[in-house]
Design a protein around this motif. Structure first.
Motif, PDB file in Angstrom:
ATOM      1  N   ALA A  54      64.253 -16.049  13.897  1.00 20.37           N
ATOM      2  CA  ALA A  54      65.713 -16.067  13.971  1.00 20.37           C
ATOM      3  C   ALA A  54      66.199 -15.318  15.198  1.00 20.37           C
ATOM      4  CB  ALA A  54      66.311 -15.464  12.705  1.00 20.37           C
ATOM      5  N   ALA A  55      65.549 -14.194  15.509  1.00 24.40           N
ATOM      6  CA  ALA A  55      65.919 -13.461  16.723  1.00 24.40           C
ATOM      7  C   ALA A  55      65.703 -14.331  17.957  1.00 24.40           C
ATOM      8  CB  ALA A  55      65.108 -12.171  16.816  1.00 24.40           C
ATOM      9  N   TYR A  56      64.616 -15.065  17.982  1.00 26.36           N
ATOM     10  CA  TYR A  56      64.334 -15.965  19.104  1.00 26.36           C
ATOM     11  C   TYR A  56      65.396 -17.052  19.198  1.00 26.36           C
ATOM     12  CZ  TYR A  56      61.919 -19.417  21.986  1.00 26.36           C
ATOM     13  OH  TYR A  56      61.599 -20.315  22.966  1.00 26.36           O
ATOM     14  N   THR A  57      65.887 -17.528  18.033  1.00 26.32           N
ATOM     15  CA  THR A  57      66.961 -18.525  18.036  1.00 26.32           C
ATOM     16  C   THR A  57      68.222 -17.962  18.684  1.00 26.32           C
ATOM     17  OG1 THR A  57      66.105 -19.569  16.036  1.00 26.32           O
ATOM     18  CG2 THR A  57      68.416 -19.973  16.559  1.00 26.32           C
ATOM     19  N   LEU A  58      68.492 -16.680  18.425  1.00 24.80           N
ATOM     20  CA  LEU A  58      69.649 -16.050  19.054  1.00 24.80           C
ATOM     21  C   LEU A  58      69.499 -15.999  20.565  1.00 24.80           C
ATOM     22  CD1 LEU A  58      70.764 -12.960  16.924  1.00 24.80           C
ATOM     23  CD2 LEU A  58      72.177 -14.901  17.621  1.00 24.80           C
ATOM     24  N   HIS A  59      68.322 -15.592  21.031  1.00 21.12           N
ATOM     25  CA  HIS A  59      68.092 -15.492  22.482  1.00 21.12           C
ATOM     26  C   HIS A  59      66.602 -15.609  22.754  1.00 21.12           C
ATOM     27  CE1 HIS A  59      68.226 -14.199  26.636  1.00 21.12           C
ATOM     28  NE2 HIS A  59      69.547 -14.220  26.593  1.00 21.12           N
ATOM     29  N   ALA A  66      82.253 -15.126  27.094  1.00 25.92           N
ATOM     30  CA  ALA A  66      82.963 -13.990  27.690  1.00 25.92           C
ATOM     31  C   ALA A  66      82.719 -12.712  26.893  1.00 25.92           C
ATOM     32  CB  ALA A  66      84.457 -14.291  27.757  1.00 25.92           C
ATOM     33  N   MET A  67      82.661 -12.828  25.577  1.00 27.55           N
ATOM     34  CA  MET A  67      82.429 -11.656  24.732  1.00 27.55           C
ATOM     35  C   MET A  67      80.999 -11.143  24.855  1.00 27.55           C
ATOM     36  SD  MET A  67      84.391 -13.083  21.353  1.00 27.55           S
ATOM     37  CE  MET A  67      83.910 -11.740  20.292  1.00 27.55           C
ATOM     38  N   GLU A  68      80.052 -12.063  24.849  1.00 23.98           N
ATOM     39  CA  GLU A  68      78.634 -11.721  24.921  1.00 23.98           C
ATOM     40  C   GLU A  68      77.961 -12.641  25.940  1.00 23.98           C
ATOM     41  OE1 GLU A  68      77.314  -9.203  23.655  1.00 23.98           O
ATOM     42  OE2 GLU A  68      78.605  -8.605  21.997  1.00 23.98           O
ATOM     43  N   PRO A  69      77.938 -12.242  27.214  1.00 21.57           N
ATOM     44  CA  PRO A  69      77.349 -13.108  28.244  1.00 21.57           C
ATOM     45  C   PRO A  69      75.899 -13.511  27.978  1.00 21.57           C
ATOM     46  CG  PRO A  69      78.621 -11.338  29.250  1.00 21.57           C
ATOM     47  CD  PRO A  69      78.574 -11.036  27.790  1.00 21.57           C
ATOM     48  N   ALA A  70      75.191 -12.764  27.128  1.00 18.98           N
ATOM     49  CA  ALA A  70      73.819 -13.132  26.795  1.00 18.98           C
ATOM     50  C   ALA A  70      73.754 -14.502  26.123  1.00 18.98           C
ATOM     51  CB  ALA A  70      73.201 -12.074  25.876  1.00 18.98           C
ATOM     52  N   PHE A  71      74.857 -14.943  25.518  1.00 14.04           N
ATOM     53  CA  PHE A  71      74.904 -16.229  24.821  1.00 14.04           C
ATOM     54  C   PHE A  71      75.574 -17.313  25.673  1.00 14.04           C
ATOM     55  CE2 PHE A  71      75.313 -13.382  20.881  1.00 14.04           C
ATOM     56  CZ  PHE A  71      73.925 -13.287  20.751  1.00 14.04           C
ATOM     57  N   MET A  72      75.601 -17.127  26.971  1.00 18.02           N
ATOM     58  CA  MET A  72      76.314 -18.036  27.860  1.00 18.02           C
ATOM     59  C   MET A  72      75.988 -19.499  27.560  1.00 18.02           C
ATOM     60  SD  MET A  72      78.459 -18.108  30.415  1.00 18.02           S
ATOM     61  CE  MET A  72      78.364 -16.442  31.122  1.00 18.02           C
ATOM     62  N   GLY A  73      77.014 -20.239  27.063  1.00 14.21           N
ATOM     63  CA  GLY A  73      76.893 -21.668  26.835  1.00 14.21           C
ATOM     64  C   GLY A  73      76.004 -22.066  25.673  1.00 14.21           C
ATOM     65  N   GLN A  74      75.527 -21.104  24.878  1.00 13.13           N
ATOM     66  CA  GLN A  74      74.531 -21.410  23.845  1.00 13.13           C
ATOM     67  C   GLN A  74      75.148 -21.889  22.537  1.00 13.13           C
ATOM     68  OE1 GLN A  74      71.812 -18.171  23.206  1.00 13.13           O
ATOM     69  NE2 GLN A  74      70.763 -19.182  21.506  1.00 13.13           N
ATOM     70  N   PHE A  75      76.280 -21.331  22.141  1.00 15.96           N
ATOM     71  CA  PHE A  75      76.904 -21.658  20.854  1.00 15.96           C
ATOM     72  C   PHE A  75      78.261 -22.303  21.090  1.00 15.96           C
ATOM     73  CE2 PHE A  75      74.003 -18.152  19.967  1.00 15.96           C
ATOM     74  CZ  PHE A  75      73.305 -18.641  18.872  1.00 15.96           C
ATOM     75  N   GLU A  76      78.513 -23.408  20.393  1.00 16.91           N
ATOM     76  CA  GLU A  76      79.744 -24.165  20.592  1.00 16.91           C
ATOM     77  C   GLU A  76      80.961 -23.450  20.005  1.00 16.91           C
ATOM     78  OE1 GLU A  76      80.262 -26.919  22.264  1.00 16.91           O
ATOM     79  OE2 GLU A  76      78.155 -27.052  22.874  1.00 16.91           O
ATOM     80  N   GLN A  77      80.791 -22.786  18.871  1.00 12.59           N
ATOM     81  CA  GLN A  77      81.917 -22.104  18.241  1.00 12.59           C
ATOM     82  C   GLN A  77      81.396 -20.997  17.335  1.00 12.59           C
ATOM     83  OE1 GLN A  77      82.905 -25.976  16.084  1.00 12.59           O
ATOM     84  NE2 GLN A  77      83.501 -24.470  14.536  1.00 12.59           N
ATOM     85  N   GLY A  78      82.318 -20.117  16.950  1.00 13.50           N
ATOM     86  CA  GLY A  78      81.952 -19.006  16.082  1.00 13.50           C
ATOM     87  C   GLY A  78      83.186 -18.426  15.421  1.00 13.50           C
ATOM     88  N   LEU A  79      82.982 -17.344  14.693  1.00 12.15           N
ATOM     89  CA  LEU A  79      84.064 -16.607  14.055  1.00 12.15           C
ATOM     90  C   LEU A  79      83.993 -15.163  14.528  1.00 12.15           C
ATOM     91  CD1 LEU A  79      83.564 -17.872  10.389  1.00 12.15           C
ATOM     92  CD2 LEU A  79      85.267 -18.705  12.026  1.00 12.15           C
ATOM     93  N   PHE A  80      85.144 -14.583  14.826  1.00 11.49           N
ATOM     94  CA  PHE A  80      85.171 -13.193  15.271  1.00 11.49           C
ATOM     95  C   PHE A  80      86.004 -12.361  14.309  1.00 11.49           C
ATOM     96  CE2 PHE A  80      86.757  -9.784  18.267  1.00 11.49           C
ATOM     97  CZ  PHE A  80      85.575  -9.068  18.214  1.00 11.49           C
ATOM     98  N   PHE A  81      85.377 -11.325  13.750  1.00  8.29           N
ATOM     99  CA  PHE A  81      86.021 -10.395  12.831  1.00  8.29           C
ATOM    100  C   PHE A  81      86.361  -9.131  13.628  1.00  8.29           C
ATOM    101  CE2 PHE A  81      83.772 -13.357  10.269  1.00  8.29           C
ATOM    102  CZ  PHE A  81      84.408 -13.415   9.040  1.00  8.29           C
ATOM    103  N   THR A  82      87.591  -9.072  14.106  1.00  6.98           N
ATOM    104  CA  THR A  82      87.987  -8.061  15.088  1.00  6.98           C
ATOM    105  C   THR A  82      87.862  -6.637  14.577  1.00  6.98           C
ATOM    106  OG1 THR A  82      89.601  -9.668  15.919  1.00  6.98           O
ATOM    107  CG2 THR A  82      89.839  -7.399  16.671  1.00  6.98           C
ATOM    108  N   ASP A  83      88.195  -6.388  13.323  1.00  5.71           N
ATOM    109  CA  ASP A  83      88.343  -5.018  12.827  1.00  5.71           C
ATOM    110  C   ASP A  83      87.067  -4.428  12.241  1.00  5.71           C
ATOM    111  OD1 ASP A  83      91.036  -4.970  13.521  1.00  5.71           O
ATOM    112  OD2 ASP A  83      91.640  -5.889  11.626  1.00  5.71           O
ATOM    113  N   GLU A  84      85.940  -5.094  12.405  1.00  3.16           N
ATOM    114  CA  GLU A  84      84.701  -4.566  11.840  1.00  3.16           C
ATOM    115  C   GLU A  84      83.953  -3.695  12.841  1.00  3.16           C
ATOM    116  OE1 GLU A  84      83.987  -7.745   8.290  1.00  3.16           O
ATOM    117  OE2 GLU A  84      82.691  -7.932  10.052  1.00  3.16           O
ATOM    118  N   ALA A  85      82.993  -2.938  12.328  1.00  3.45           N
ATOM    119  CA  ALA A  85      82.333  -1.919  13.144  1.00  3.45           C
ATOM    120  C   ALA A  85      80.892  -1.750  12.680  1.00  3.45           C
ATOM    121  CB  ALA A  85      83.093  -0.595  13.035  1.00  3.45           C
TER     122      ALA A  85
END
Length: 322
Positions: A245-250, A114-133
């Motif tokens: 590594a970029a290819y691993t991302l997408h 939902a946050m990044e549709p480009a990763f639809m179904g690709q990663f099982e879990q992650g960490l989100f750091f809300t206040d970073e920029a």
């Protein structure tokens, strides 16, 4: 009048802090434009103190927590947070990263999609750091130089600094005791087929990668930290690792255009933290390491405090306006 050698990130940030306090400032830089002689032009521009705590001291959070607000007065800042991901086989890296950091919450496959549709179904879990920029480093340097000049500061490009200056911000050229170079390499890719809106950190035991969106399908990728004084272009091995590594991302990054490859030597002290030190009659601000845009605001404020506590009032009166 306060004089500064070096109009890179540290010098410009210090000049801005001084100018905001009504101080007349002259900067001298060998480059011919803002940031053209600065390693900061190769930076990711991440304002991510809580992520950086994974491998840095608590001071990085303390000094960097308000950096995004400082930069927002100077240049556009994107406040979409940081998403930290790992492939299923590297899940242990994600757990280790979570233990060593704060300011995050876990996200599921559905939330990541939902946050990044480009990763639809690709990663099982992650960490989100809300206040970073994040920000665009080259635009930030240009905008910071413009702010300094708007406030009455003078920048002498393509000019050697005088023998006597009040503040030295010349990075590796300063040749301070214990200062060493840490080489960082990066690539800028154009891939309009992929839309990613926030900083992504992909964890890997050998070479973690970060990807920072620049807008219009352009992305900066980096992650190398090499103990080297060589300022040559990126090696084939480093470029291969970054692009793989970029290819691993997408997978679409396999068709990306490589717009630029770059490498720079980041000045670093043994504890990887910046310092304000006196050496051979000069005050130096140096050692920003990989945390330049994150820590420059706080360190520049400290430099201004110190300079104004030492310089008599008649030497830093505000330049008269017409």
């Amino acid at each position: 009048m306060i004089t500064i050698a070096g109009a890179g990130l540290a010098g410009l940030a210090s000049a801005y802090e001084l100018c905001r306090r009504g101080v007349a400032v002259d900067l001298f830089d060998l480059g011919d434009a803002p940031g053209s002689n600065s390693v900061a032009r190769f930076a990711g521009g991440m304002l991510a103190p809580w992520c950086e705590r994974e491998s840095a001291e608590e001071d990085v959070i303390t000094l960097g927590a308000s950096a995004a607000d400082w930069w927002a007065q100077v240049t556009p800042v994107t406040r979409n947070g940081t998403l930290v991901l790992a492939s299923p086989r590297d899940r242990v890296e994600l757990a280790r990263f979570a233990r060593r950091t704060t300011g995050h919450h876990s996200v599921t496959k559905t939330e990541i999609s939902a946050m990044e549709p480009a990763f639809m179904g690709q990663f099982e879990q992650g960490l989100f750091f809300t206040d970073e920029a994040h920000l665009d480093p080259r635009r930030a340097l240009a905008d910071l130089a413009a702010k300094v000049q708007d406030l009455g500061g003078t920048i002498h490009f393509a000019t050697t600094a005088p023998d006597r200056v009040d503040l030295d911000c010349t990075g590796m050229a300063a040749k301070l005791p214990d200062l060493r170079p840490v080489r960082g390499e990066m690539a800028i890719l154009q891939c309009p087929e992929v839309e990613i809106t926030r900083t992504i950190r992909l964890l890997h035991p050998r070479m973690p990668l970060y990807l920072v969106p620049r807008g219009d399908g352009i992305y900066m990728i980096g992650g190398t930290m090499i103990e080297s004084s060589s300022n040559r272009p990126p090696s084939l091995r480093s470029v291969s690792e970054l692009l793989n590594a970029a290819y691993t991302l997408h997978p679409a990054f396999a068709e990306a255009s490589v717009m630029e490859l770059g490498a720079g030597l980041r000045p670093t002290f043994p504890d990887n933290l910046p310092r304000l030190i006196q050496h051979e009659g000069r005050l130096h601000l140096n050692g920003l390491y990989r945390h330049g845009f994150l820590l420059a605001p706080a360190m520049a404020s400290k430099a201004a405090d110190l300079l104004l506590s030492e310089v008599p009032d008649e030497h830093h009166r505000q330049r008269a306006t017409a």
